[in-house]
Structure formats: structure tokens, C-alpha cells
Design an enzyme around this catalytic site. Structure first.
Site, short mmCIF file in Angstrom:
data_model
loop_
_atom_site.label_atom_id
_atom_site.label_comp_id
_atom_site.label_asym_id
_atom_site.label_seq_id
_atom_site.Cartn_x
_atom_site.Cartn_y
_atom_site.Cartn_z
N GLY A 148 -22.06 22.74 22.94
CA GLY A 148 -22.36 22.72 21.51
C GLY A 148 -22.83 24.03 20.92
O GLY A 148 -23.58 24.05 19.94
N HIS A 194 -10.27 26.90 17.81
CA HIS A 194 -9.53 27.06 19.07
C HIS A 194 -9.76 28.49 19.58
O HIS A 194 -9.65 29.45 18.81
CB HIS A 194 -8.03 26.80 18.86
CG HIS A 194 -7.27 26.88 20.14
ND1 HIS A 194 -7.30 25.88 21.08
CD2 HIS A 194 -6.53 27.89 20.67
CE1 HIS A 194 -6.59 26.25 22.13
NE2 HIS A 194 -6.11 27.46 21.90
N ASN A 218 -10.54 22.46 13.21
CA ASN A 218 -10.74 22.68 14.64
C ASN A 218 -10.92 24.16 14.91
O ASN A 218 -10.32 24.99 14.23
CB ASN A 218 -9.51 22.18 15.41
CG ASN A 218 -9.66 22.37 16.92
OD1 ASN A 218 -10.71 22.05 17.49
ND2 ASN A 218 -8.63 22.89 17.57
N ASP A 226 -3.04 21.71 17.82
CA ASP A 226 -3.22 23.10 17.39
C ASP A 226 -2.11 23.55 16.44
O ASP A 226 -1.84 24.76 16.33
CB ASP A 226 -3.29 24.05 18.61
CG ASP A 226 -4.50 23.75 19.49
OD1 ASP A 226 -5.55 23.38 18.96
OD2 ASP A 226 -4.37 23.86 20.72
C1 GAR Z 1 -15.22 26.59 22.50
O1 GAR Z 1 -14.83 27.80 23.09
C2 GAR Z 1 -14.10 26.02 21.66
O2 GAR Z 1 -13.35 27.00 21.01
C3 GAR Z 1 -13.27 25.32 22.71
O3 GAR Z 1 -14.23 24.72 23.56
C4 GAR Z 1 -15.42 25.51 23.57
C5 GAR Z 1 -16.61 24.61 23.25
O4 GAR Z 1 -17.83 25.29 23.36
N1 GAR Z 1 -12.36 24.38 22.13
C6 GAR Z 1 -11.12 24.17 22.58
O5 GAR Z 1 -10.68 24.70 23.57
C7 GAR Z 1 -10.29 23.20 21.75
N2 GAR Z 1 -8.91 23.23 22.14
P1 GAR Z 1 -19.14 24.75 22.65
O6 GAR Z 1 -19.34 23.30 23.07
O7 GAR Z 1 -20.24 25.65 23.22
O8 GAR Z 1 -19.00 24.92 21.16
#
Ligand code: GAR
Length: 196
Positions: free
Chosen positions: A15, A109, A107, A150
Site C-alpha cells: 500500500g 502500472h 490503475n 492495461d
Molecule cells: C506497484 O508497483 C504498482 O504499480 C503495481 O504493484 C505495486 C503495488 O505496490 N501494480 C501492478 O503491477 C498492476 N499491474 P504498493 O502496494 O506498495 O502500492
């Protein structure tokens, strides 16, 4: 400001992007909306703690509860949500979900779409593939979510340099710090301020 848009953030893990959104509200980068609900599909997600610490309603909706998507849709409607933000929500949403909120789901990405995106590209895997390919520049993208993984309209992108000796973890952190945590709050403010 009166009439702020009601935002729900969907999460699965640590998060840090949720934290960036919460901090951006506090610092005045986000003024047109407020996070009123955080939903995780993983009850152990640290993101839920972050929400509680910020006084935001937080809930886990997991497989144990039955069909996750329909339960999430129900919770979003109950809270009169205007904008849904996927911030590290590592599940592909079906058309059934996306058509419920057209142009109302964002979203983040961790690459420059259309590179390293689509089904199977999430989290650390994206950075592993970028390093494997040997790209010298990567970054992050905020986009609207539609039925194509995406594939929705791009709102903001920010480039980040790959450096010699990067590991997936080091690159992931740099992309978060230099791109994700900056463009996600900015995109939320843009979309909320332009929403009818
Ligand atoms: C982030 O790097 C986000 O961009 C990625 O997951 C991570 C979550 O980190 N999302 C994806 O890969 C979606 N396809 P967080 O829980 O610390 O925000």
C-alpha cells in the site's frame, strides 16, 4: 472544498501508493476528492493498516466471502463511490466490473505502457522482465481501466532511468519514488476535478 468526489482505493499488498494518495490529500495535491473506502482482496495486506491509521474505512473482501467482484461492486455502491483507484490491486477485473464504472476506474502500472503490460505483468515481475530485456528507460503509467488488461486510455506517464547493477527490487523502488507516487495523486486530482 464542498462536494468532493468519493474515492475508493483497491489494494492487495503493502500500500505505498495508497500512502502516497493519503499524503497527497494532506498536502493539498488532491483537493477535489477524498478517499472514503479502502478494500483489499487480501486480509493480511499492510495497506489495510495504513487506511486505519488514516481513519479511513477499510475492509477485506476475500475468496472466503464468495464472488469477490460482486461483493466489491456492492460495497462501492453502498458508499456512493465516484472514482475507483486500483493501487497495487493485483487481480484482473472482468468486463462485468469495468462496465459498471466506465471512465471511473484508474490503475497505476509500473512500466511505460505498452511495454511490459497486460495479463501476467504485475508487481516485481514487470521489473524482472524490463531488466531481462535490457531497456535503459522504464517508468510508470496511470490509465483508465476497461475490459482489456492495461488497455484503457492513458492519463499520465513518467519515465525513470534503469541503472547498471539494478535488481528488480531496486528498480521497483526507484519507479515508485520517481514516478508512481507522483503521477497517481496527480491523475486522481485531474480526474476528480474534471468529473461532472
Ligand atoms: C506497484 O508497483 C504498482 O504499480 C503495481 O504493484 C505495486 C503495488 O505496490 N501494480 C501492478 O503491477 C498492476 N499491474 P504498493 O502496494 O506498495 O502500492
Amino acid at each position: 472544498m464542498e462536494n468532493k468526489k468519493r474515492i475508493a482505493v483497491l489494494v492487495s499488498g503493502g500500500g505505498t501508493n495508497l500512502q502516497a494518495i493519503i499524503d497527497a490529500e494532506k498536502s493539498g495535491i488532491i483537493t477535489s476528492g477524498e478517499v472514503v473506502l479502502v478494500i483489499s482482496n487480501n486480509e493480511d495486506a499492510y495497506a489495510l493498516e495504513r487506511a486505519k491509521n488514516a481513519g479511513i474505512k477499510a475492509m477485506a473482501i476475500t475468496k472466503k466471502d464468495g464472488d469477490i467482484e460482486s461483493r466489491v461492486i456492492q460495497a462501492l455502491h453502498e458508499e456512493n463511490i465516484d472514482l475507483v483507484v486500483l493501487a497495487g490491486f493485483l487481480t484482473v477485473l472482468s468486463e462485468n466490473f469495468t462496465k459498471e464504472f466506465p471512465k471511473r476506474i484508474l490503475n497505476i502500472h509500473p512500466s511505460l505502457i505498452p511495454s511490459f503490460c497486460g495479463k501476467g505483468f504485475y508487481g516485481l515481475k514487470v521489473h524482472e522482465e524490463a531488466l531481462k530485456k535490457g531497456v535503459k528507460v522504464t517508468g510508470a503509467t496511470v490509465h483508465f481501466v476497461n475490459e482489456i488488461p492495461d488497455g484503457g486510455e492513458i492519463i499520465f506517464q513518467k519515465a525513470v532511468y534503469v541503472e547498471d547493477g539494478d535488481t528488480p527490487e531496486v528498480l521497483q523502488r526507484r519507479v515508485m519514488e520517481q514516478a508512481e507516487w507522483i503521477i497517481l495523486p496527480k491523475a486522481i486530482e485531474k480526474v476528480c476535478s474534471e468529473m461532472k
